[in-house]
Design an enzyme around this catalytic site. Structure first.
Site, short mmCIF file in Angstrom:
data_model
loop_
_atom_site.label_atom_id
_atom_site.label_comp_id
_atom_site.label_asym_id
_atom_site.label_seq_id
_atom_site.Cartn_x
_atom_site.Cartn_y
_atom_site.Cartn_z
CG HIS A 1 -0.03 0.13 2.45
ND1 HIS A 1 0.64 -0.73 3.20
CD2 HIS A 1 0.13 1.29 3.37
CE1 HIS A 1 1.23 -0.50 3.89
NE2 HIS A 1 0.79 0.80 4.45
CG ASP B 1 1.97 5.41 4.67
OD1 ASP B 1 1.33 4.29 4.51
OD2 ASP B 1 3.20 5.49 5.38
CG HIS C 1 5.19 0.95 2.43
ND1 HIS C 1 4.73 1.89 2.03
CD2 HIS C 1 4.70 0.77 3.60
CE1 HIS C 1 3.69 2.63 2.96
NE2 HIS C 1 3.97 1.79 3.98
NE ARG D 1 10.42 -4.65 10.37
CZ ARG D 1 9.69 -3.70 10.24
NH1 ARG D 1 8.53 -3.62 10.39
NH2 ARG D 1 10.22 -2.51 9.46
#
Length: 350
Positions: free
Chosen positions: A229, A231, A286, A296
């Site tokens: 997607h 931002d 990304h 993570r």
């Protein structure tokens, strides 16, 4: 009274099954709901793939930093930033608070579950409804003060979380203001009136902090931490823990890992800057992959003009590629068309 970012999302409610995360701590196998088709262009256990990162690493103290940032925005839509002025202790504190939050039992975290019409609190990624499978991810969103949601989780011990998050948001805004000034100077032709919102009050600024957690995954090659997607923001500043996962898509190169670089922050451009720059600057597509060995964490700071601000493509010697619209209007379009929002406001004829 100006509309806030949180209020801008109220008109776009989500169903609860798109909000409530799985209790990942109880899973030993990958459920079908989270099993994505296997990817041929990368896998989750990529900690040892490649040395360094081709994503530009820019020193903010470099005399040529502004020009280097411009090139990175044009060619990548992303770069890593060092000597950015954010104390390491501030970044370490916010990561520790994220770990403290996501380590809580599921029933505790669910006390701060994001409501169907809400934009803050605990839950899945907001992009979840646009994909057929769920993501291997938990999130916690902050817009304005985090205290209302934090009190639900830690009724008697919410103050440390709030203080650290408030400080982080303040420090990130100062850095984002600086970067926005540099980027606008690069673009040129932007009036003082159009950029008056920079360095302004945060009351109606489009800013948010997103805490992300990607648990260890039993089958990382069949899971997705965060689906591809862009931002909505003008720009996003990201702290990532020292675990690989973030990938940026670049034409001709495919998915490129953004290897964590000590003491650096990742900056990537969003749709609002892409529109404002009339497509000169990319909006970084990304995604996040997961792995079986390590958890993570990341902390994203989203930054953009107020929701009632009119975004118009900067046209110097070319035709506008997009129509002008308010930030709120664009949020509404993207809330219904995640991957097609930019094409829906395109002025280019097919």
């Amino acid at each position: 009274m100006a509309t806030t970012l949180s209020e801008a999302y109220r008109d776009h409610p989500l169903h609860l099954h798109h909000i409530i995360p799985l209790d990942f701590s109880s899973l030993r196998t990958l459920p079908d709901s989270h099993a994505w088709p296997q990817s041929e262009d990368g896998d989750g256990d990529d900690d040892n793939h490649g040395i360094g990162s081709p994503i530009p690493i820019i020193d903010l103290m470099d005399p040529n930093a502004m020009e280097l940032i411009g090139l990175a925005c044009e060619n990548w839509g992303a770069f890593q930033l060092k000597n950015h002025g954010i104390p390491l202790s501030v970044v370490e504190e916010v990561e520790e608070e994220a770990k403290r939050l996501f380590a809580l039992p599921a029933d505790r975290k669910l006390k701060a579950l994001r409501s169907a019409t809400g934009a803050t609190g605990y839950g899945r990624a907001r992009i979840s409804p646009f994909f057929p499978k769920h993501m291997w991810h938990e999130g916690f969103t902050i817009m304005g003060s985090p205290c209302d949601d934090a009190k639900k989780i830690w009724p008697n011990d919410y103050a440390p979380f709030c203080t650290i998050m408030d400080n982080y948001q303040k420090q990130m805004k100062a850095l984002a203001d600086k970067l926005a000034h540099m980027i606008f100077n690069l673009l040129g032709g932007i009036s003082e009136e159009q950029k008056r919102w920079i360095n302004g009050s945060t009351n109606n600024l489009c800013e948010a902090v997103q805490l992300n957690f990607y648990p260890r995954c039993p089958e990382p090659n069949r899971a997705m931490g965060l689906a591809p997607h862009t931002d909505t923001s003008l720009l996003t500043i990201l702290h990532q823990s020292q675990t690989n996962g973030l990938q940026i898509f670049k034409e001709g190169a495919g998915w490129v890992p953004v290897h964590p670089h000590p003491s650096s922050l990742v900056v990537h451009t969003g749709d609002i800057l892409h529109i404002l720059s009339n497509s000169r600057f990319r909006c970084a597509l990304h995604r996040v992959m997961v792995n079986s060995a390590r958890e993570r964490y990341s902390v994203a700071y989203f930054y953009g003009p107020p929701v009632d601000h009119v975004v118009s493509p900067l046209v110097l010697d070319s035709l506008p590629r997009f129509r002008s619209l308010t930030v709120k209007e664009y949020i509404g379009i993207k809330a219904k068309n995640l991957r097609g929002a930019l094409s829906l406001i395109s002025m280019l004829k097919n």
